[in-house]
Design a protein around this motif. Structure first.
Motif, PDB file in Angstrom:
ATOM      1  N   LEU A 250       0.654  -1.156   0.135  1.00  0.00           N
ATOM      2  CA  LEU A 250      -0.050  -0.072   0.046  1.00  0.00           C
ATOM      3  C   LEU A 250       0.967   1.082   0.077  1.00  0.00           C
ATOM      4  CD1 LEU A 250      -2.515  -1.035   2.820  1.00  0.00           C
ATOM      5  CD2 LEU A 250      -2.858  -1.255   0.195  1.00  0.00           C
ATOM      6  N   ASN A 251       0.645   2.116  -1.001  1.00  0.00           N
ATOM      7  CA  ASN A 251       1.398   3.335  -1.117  1.00  0.00           C
ATOM      8  C   ASN A 251       0.672   4.424  -1.166  1.00  0.00           C
ATOM      9  OD1 ASN A 251       3.632   1.337  -2.986  1.00  0.00           O
ATOM     10  ND2 ASN A 251       4.125   1.967  -0.879  1.00  0.00           N
ATOM     11  N   GLY A 252       1.137   5.788  -1.206  1.00  0.00           N
ATOM     12  CA  GLY A 252       0.212   6.936  -1.482  1.00  0.00           C
ATOM     13  C   GLY A 252       1.225   7.906  -2.476  1.00  0.00           C
ATOM     14  N   HIS A 253       1.528   9.142  -2.099  1.00  0.00           N
ATOM     15  CA  HIS A 253       2.428   9.955  -3.001  1.00  0.00           C
ATOM     16  C   HIS A 253       1.992  10.359  -4.361  1.00  0.00           C
ATOM     17  CE1 HIS A 253       6.114  11.884  -4.033  1.00  0.00           C
ATOM     18  NE2 HIS A 253       6.397  11.085  -5.111  1.00  0.00           N
ATOM     19  N   ILE A 254       1.170   9.482  -5.107  1.00  0.00           N
ATOM     20  CA  ILE A 254       0.928   9.841  -6.427  1.00  0.00           C
ATOM     21  C   ILE A 254      -0.477  10.335  -6.628  1.00  0.00           C
ATOM     22  CG2 ILE A 254       2.773   8.258  -7.281  1.00  0.00           C
ATOM     23  CD1 ILE A 254       0.476   6.480  -8.546  1.00  0.00           C
ATOM     24  N   HIS A 255      -1.344  10.259  -5.578  1.00  0.00           N
ATOM     25  CA  HIS A 255      -2.639  10.917  -5.586  1.00  0.00           C
ATOM     26  C   HIS A 255      -3.816  10.296  -6.678  1.00  0.00           C
ATOM     27  CE1 HIS A 255      -1.379  14.831  -3.254  1.00  0.00           C
ATOM     28  NE2 HIS A 255      -0.386  13.785  -2.977  1.00  0.00           N
ATOM     29  N   GLY A 263       2.958 -11.896  -9.313  1.00  0.00           N
ATOM     30  CA  GLY A 263       2.881 -13.374  -8.392  1.00  0.00           C
ATOM     31  C   GLY A 263       2.093 -12.905  -7.231  1.00  0.00           C
ATOM     32  N   ASN A 264       2.410 -13.328  -6.294  1.00  0.00           N
ATOM     33  CA  ASN A 264       1.572 -13.156  -4.970  1.00  0.00           C
ATOM     34  C   ASN A 264       1.768 -11.864  -4.429  1.00  0.00           C
ATOM     35  OD1 ASN A 264       1.229 -15.835  -4.984  1.00  0.00           O
ATOM     36  ND2 ASN A 264       2.856 -16.410  -3.682  1.00  0.00           N
ATOM     37  N   VAL A 265       2.258 -11.012  -4.798  1.00  0.00           N
ATOM     38  CA  VAL A 265       2.207  -9.420  -4.450  1.00  0.00           C
ATOM     39  C   VAL A 265       1.363  -8.677  -5.335  1.00  0.00           C
ATOM     40  CG1 VAL A 265       3.922  -7.589  -3.964  1.00  0.00           C
ATOM     41  CG2 VAL A 265       4.749  -9.891  -4.031  1.00  0.00           C
ATOM     42  N   THR A 266       0.526  -7.755  -4.649  1.00  0.00           N
ATOM     43  CA  THR A 266      -0.098  -7.047  -5.217  1.00  0.00           C
ATOM     44  C   THR A 266       0.114  -5.462  -4.875  1.00  0.00           C
ATOM     45  OG1 THR A 266      -2.198  -6.981  -3.640  1.00  0.00           O
ATOM     46  CG2 THR A 266      -2.306  -8.655  -5.587  1.00  0.00           C
ATOM     47  N   PHE A 267       0.263  -4.546  -5.774  1.00  0.00           N
ATOM     48  CA  PHE A 267       0.573  -3.143  -5.392  1.00  0.00           C
ATOM     49  C   PHE A 267      -0.482  -2.511  -5.643  1.00  0.00           C
ATOM     50  CE2 PHE A 267       5.420  -4.093  -5.490  1.00  0.00           C
ATOM     51  CZ  PHE A 267       5.350  -5.130  -6.381  1.00  0.00           C
ATOM     52  N   HIS A 268      -0.825  -1.292  -4.733  1.00  0.00           N
ATOM     53  CA  HIS A 268      -1.684  -0.395  -4.813  1.00  0.00           C
ATOM     54  C   HIS A 268      -1.444   0.858  -4.356  1.00  0.00           C
ATOM     55  CE1 HIS A 268      -4.437  -4.074  -4.726  1.00  0.00           C
ATOM     56  NE2 HIS A 268      -3.542  -4.530  -3.883  1.00  0.00           N
ATOM     57  N   THR A 269      -1.187   1.840  -5.326  1.00  0.00           N
ATOM     58  CA  THR A 269      -1.254   3.495  -4.617  1.00  0.00           C
ATOM     59  C   THR A 269      -2.734   3.948  -4.373  1.00  0.00           C
ATOM     60  OG1 THR A 269      -1.424   4.302  -6.890  1.00  0.00           O
ATOM     61  CG2 THR A 269       0.884   3.838  -6.069  1.00  0.00           C
ATOM     62  N   ALA A 270      -2.813   4.897  -3.484  1.00  0.00           N
ATOM     63  CA  ALA A 270      -4.034   5.289  -3.166  1.00  0.00           C
ATOM     64  C   ALA A 270      -4.345   6.657  -3.668  1.00  0.00           C
ATOM     65  CB  ALA A 270      -3.961   5.469  -1.565  1.00  0.00           C
ATOM     66  N   ASP A 271      -5.677   7.029  -3.671  1.00  0.00           N
ATOM     67  CA  ASP A 271      -6.125   8.323  -3.755  1.00  0.00           C
ATOM     68  C   ASP A 271      -5.492   9.167  -2.550  1.00  0.00           C
ATOM     69  OD1 ASP A 271      -7.422   8.441  -6.285  1.00  0.00           O
ATOM     70  OD2 ASP A 271      -9.130   7.991  -5.215  1.00  0.00           O
ATOM     71  N   SER A 272      -5.543  10.554  -2.860  1.00  0.00           N
ATOM     72  CA  SER A 272      -5.205  11.652  -1.802  1.00  0.00           C
ATOM     73  C   SER A 272      -6.541  12.194  -0.995  1.00  0.00           C
ATOM     74  CB  SER A 272      -4.552  12.668  -2.354  1.00  0.00           C
ATOM     75  OG  SER A 272      -4.703  13.875  -1.693  1.00  0.00           O
ATOM     76  N   THR A 273      -6.393  12.584  -0.194  1.00  0.00           N
ATOM     77  CA  THR A 273      -7.841  13.181   0.283  1.00  0.00           C
ATOM     78  C   THR A 273      -7.707  14.526   0.163  1.00  0.00           C
ATOM     79  OG1 THR A 273      -6.889  13.722   2.802  1.00  0.00           O
ATOM     80  CG2 THR A 273      -8.128  11.772   2.476  1.00  0.00           C
TER      81      THR A 273
END
Lengths: 324, 132
Positions: A250-255, A263-273
């Motif tokens: 789980l990451n942020g930064h890119i809004h 593989g077994n890894v899922t990557f997700h960036t998040a929305d900003s508030t």
């Protein structure tokens, strides 16, 4: 959208390609997505009854990110108001999360009054909060001393930590203190050797069936090198967790929400508030999308619910926007 | 570390410098400041130069000045930026929109710098000896 009915929604798990494409046409209109094992499913419009039908799990938590309190320009002169809306949304959730994680850029300029405002608003959710710093939180004259004094209690090194909850192992990584400058190679954030060595030891004794949540502010995979949207030594961190059956990053930064499965890894960036940033490479530079009209802003802002169902491995992720 | 120079010696160097090769760039940087006031104004303006920060970039990315020049970075971007040079010689606070930071370059040399918030943003100040 008009032909969508509750029957469709309850059968979402069996969604076929046609249904999926139909759903994709709704993006940006407040659709709730879940992602399970990399397969997106739609749960319905935000605020709709169907959204409450998310599977009841053994563990639910919420990710918020990039609240940027102190930002004051278009498209959002008042990020305190939109953070308040995000927190109100959490307070209204039928299944209350066990805790919140904030993946950084709490403040815009590392000022105590900005953190004071953020804390005051977030506190009203009445939940434990696990914070990570963004680069905007370590921009004080002493290079992050103020953040660490305030949020770094009970953490290791320069603010990193791990904890267990509901059988899931959570790791908070810091990638805003070290970087590779962009003189001869890409200018990218780094995790750094000391923290990577800690990480290696931290996960060593865990069974491969332990679900892992790896959190950090900057993305742990290179999304767009030209804008510094990546972490130079993320590969080494991922090497230490690749033996696990379920790793959720789980990451942020890119809004904005960008997801990837490896593989077994899922990557997700998040929305900003606070404000959106352009899709990679679609503008001359990153930064606030100031052209977004006030009545559209909330379509770009949101929160993420992560729901672990015991014995099901990968969690379901529900991203929901702030639009009413 | 901010460095200052004795104003008298700076004036002497600037006078020498005005006749020197390589002054063209300096004058070009000072041109917006030029008025009918003449040479005296040019001399004063020539000891300063500006780097604009906008769209996550430094303009000009490479700036050549003579020793004693004060360089001012002005943040015209919607995002904060922070100047830090590779060798730790100079470092700004985080600059919000419309904030600026100045540093006087006493010693000749090349000063590569970055935005410490966005390390892919790079620039260089090239400082030539005064009177060279």
């Amino acid at each position: 959208m008009a032909d969508r009915d509750d029957k469709d929604l309850s059968g979402a798990a069996k969604m076929n390609r046609r249904g999926l494409l139909k759903c994709m046409a709704w993006t940006g209109t407040g659709v709730v997505w879940t992602l399970s094992g990399g397969v997106p499913r739609t749960l319905g419009l935000i605020g709709g009854a169907a959204a409450a039908e998310a599977p009841q799990g053994a563990l639910t938590f919420v990710q918020i990110s990039d609240s940027h309190i102190g930002f004051h320009l278009p498209p959002n002169p008042d990020p305190s108001a939109t953070l308040t809306e995000a927190i109100n949304k959490i307070k209204a959730m039928p299944t209350q999360p066990a805790f919140l994680v904030h993946t950084g850029d709490i403040s815009h300029l590392s000022k105590e009054e900005q953190w004071d405002d953020a804390d005051q608003i977030i506190k009203s959710a009445n939940k434990q909060v696990f914070f990570l710093p963004g680069e905007h939180d370590v921009a004080d004259a002493d290079n992050g001393k103020a953040y660490l004094a305030r949020y770094g209690k009970n953490t290791k090194g320069k603010g990193w930590y791990s904890f267990d909850h509901g059988g899931v192992h959570f790791i908070g990584l810091i990638n805003v203190f070290e970087f590779q400058p962009g003189f001869k190679s890409a200018g990218l954030a780094k995790i750094g050797d000391e923290q990577l060595e800690w990480l290696e030891k931290d996960v060593k004794g865990l069974s491969a069936s332990t679900p892992i949540v790896l959190m950090a502010h900057l993305p742990l995979w290179t999304i767009y090198e030209q804008w510094g949207w990546g972490t130079q030594d993320a590969g080494r961190a991922l090497g230490y967790v690749k033996r696990f059956g379920s790793v959720t990053v789980l990451n942020g930064h890119i809004h904005q929400i960008i997801q990837k499965v490896e593989g077994n890894v899922t990557f997700h960036t998040a929305d900003s508030t606070a404000f959106p940033q352009p899709a990679p490479g679609t503008a001359p530079a990153p930064g606030p999308m100031k052209e977004v009209p006030a009545n559209e802003l909330r379509k770009y802002l949101g929160i993420r619910t992560v729901n672990y169902v015991r014995g099901k491995g990968a969690p379901a992720l529900i991203d929901s926007t702030l639009i009413a | 570390m901010l460095t200052t120079m004795n104003p008298a010696s700076r004036r002497r160097r600037m006078t020498l410098l005005l006749g020197a090769v390589g002054v063209a760039a300096l004058l070009a940087a000072a041109l917006p400041e030029l008025t009918a006031a003449g040479a005296a104004a040019v001399t004063a303006a020539a000891s300063s130069a500006t780097v604009d920060i906008d769209n996550f970039a430094f303009t000009p990315a490479a700036l050549t000045v003579t020793a004693g020049t004060t360089v001012t970075w002005k943040n015209e971007d919607d995002s904060p930026h922070r100047i830090g040079d590779k060798n730790g010689t100079f470092k700004s606070a985080a600059l919000d929109t419309d904030d600026s930071f100045s540093h006087t370059f006493a010693a000749p040399g090349e000063y590569p710098y970055i935005c410490t918030i966005h390390p892919y943003m790079v620039g260089t100040i090239i400082v030539k000896p005064a009177g060279s």
